[in-house]
Design a protein around this motif. Structure first.
Motif, PDB file in Angstrom:
ATOM      1  N   UNK A 103       0.965  -1.058   0.235  1.00  0.00           N
ATOM      2  CA  UNK A 103       0.080   0.190   0.004  1.00  0.00           C
ATOM      3  C   UNK A 103       0.882   1.263   0.116  1.00  0.00           C
ATOM      4  N   UNK A 104       0.263   2.366  -0.025  1.00  0.00           N
ATOM      5  CA  UNK A 104       1.005   3.669   0.040  1.00  0.00           C
ATOM      6  C   UNK A 104       0.924   4.125   1.479  1.00  0.00           C
ATOM      7  N   UNK A 105       1.970   4.904   2.016  1.00  0.00           N
ATOM      8  CA  UNK A 105       1.905   5.321   3.327  1.00  0.00           C
ATOM      9  C   UNK A 105       2.857   6.548   3.578  1.00  0.00           C
ATOM     10  N   UNK A 106       2.405   7.387   4.392  1.00  0.00           N
ATOM     11  CA  UNK A 106       3.271   8.643   4.886  1.00  0.00           C
ATOM     12  C   UNK A 106       3.302   8.652   6.401  1.00  0.00           C
ATOM     13  N   UNK A 107       4.405   9.051   6.759  1.00  0.00           N
ATOM     14  CA  UNK A 107       4.632   9.065   8.303  1.00  0.00           C
ATOM     15  C   UNK A 107       4.560  10.436   8.871  1.00  0.00           C
ATOM     16  N   UNK A 108       4.117  10.548   9.979  1.00  0.00           N
ATOM     17  CA  UNK A 108       3.626  12.083  10.380  1.00  0.00           C
ATOM     18  C   UNK A 108       4.082  11.925  12.064  1.00  0.00           C
ATOM     19  N   UNK A 116       3.400   8.497  13.596  1.00  0.00           N
ATOM     20  CA  UNK A 116       2.169   7.676  13.088  1.00  0.00           C
ATOM     21  C   UNK A 116       2.267   7.412  11.793  1.00  0.00           C
ATOM     22  N   UNK A 117       1.498   6.717  11.284  1.00  0.00           N
ATOM     23  CA  UNK A 117       1.592   6.241   9.875  1.00  0.00           C
ATOM     24  C   UNK A 117       0.165   6.441   9.261  1.00  0.00           C
ATOM     25  N   UNK A 118       0.168   6.973   8.254  1.00  0.00           N
ATOM     26  CA  UNK A 118      -0.954   7.182   7.359  1.00  0.00           C
ATOM     27  C   UNK A 118      -1.152   6.130   6.178  1.00  0.00           C
ATOM     28  N   UNK A 119      -1.860   5.319   6.045  1.00  0.00           N
ATOM     29  CA  UNK A 119      -2.075   4.205   5.000  1.00  0.00           C
ATOM     30  C   UNK A 119      -3.206   4.358   4.039  1.00  0.00           C
TER      31      UNK A 119
END
Length: 120
Positions: A103-108, A116-119
């Motif tokens: 999947x696609x993710x971004x860390x904030x 935290x991870x947004x997925x």
């Protein structure tokens, strides 16, 4: 049987600052906000309509809090638009969304440096 995750604790220095971050920048609802002793309150935040909440817990009340880290992944339908909206709201990301086989993710990060991870 277990039906859902009720809460996940996130340990912070300043609950009021964390409340502002989660409600104003991330857009979560404040689900609970009750006194919990001197200089602390029980604070739960969650996405609108969610079954699970984050408990924003004061580090000062938790022995060994310096070693506690949150590990939470937030699922979203459209990572590009969610990323752009959160970034516009002042949320600090470690980088652009990245595509992976799963999947696609971004860390904030929040105001206390919790990651935290947004997925999607």
């Amino acid at each position: 049987m277990i039906k859902k995750i009720a809460t996940v604790a996130v340990y912070v220095e300043d609950q009021q600052k964390a409340k502002t971050f989660w409600s104003e920048k991330v857009g979560f609802d404040v689900v609970a906000n009750h006194p919990m002793g001197p200089n602390a309150f029980w604070l739960e935040v969650a996405p609108k309509g969610a079954d699970s909440c984050l408990v924003i817990y004061p580090k000062s009340m938790m022995k060994g809090s310096e070693n506690l880290k949150a590990s939470i992944v937030f699922q979203c339908d459209n990572i590009s638009s969610t990323y752009e909206q959160l970034k516009a709201n002042g949320v600090e990301f470690a980088g652009e969304p990245q595509e992976m086989p799963w999947g696609t993710f971004a860390q904030f990060k929040d105001e206390d440096g919790n990651e935290f991870i947004l997925k999607q």
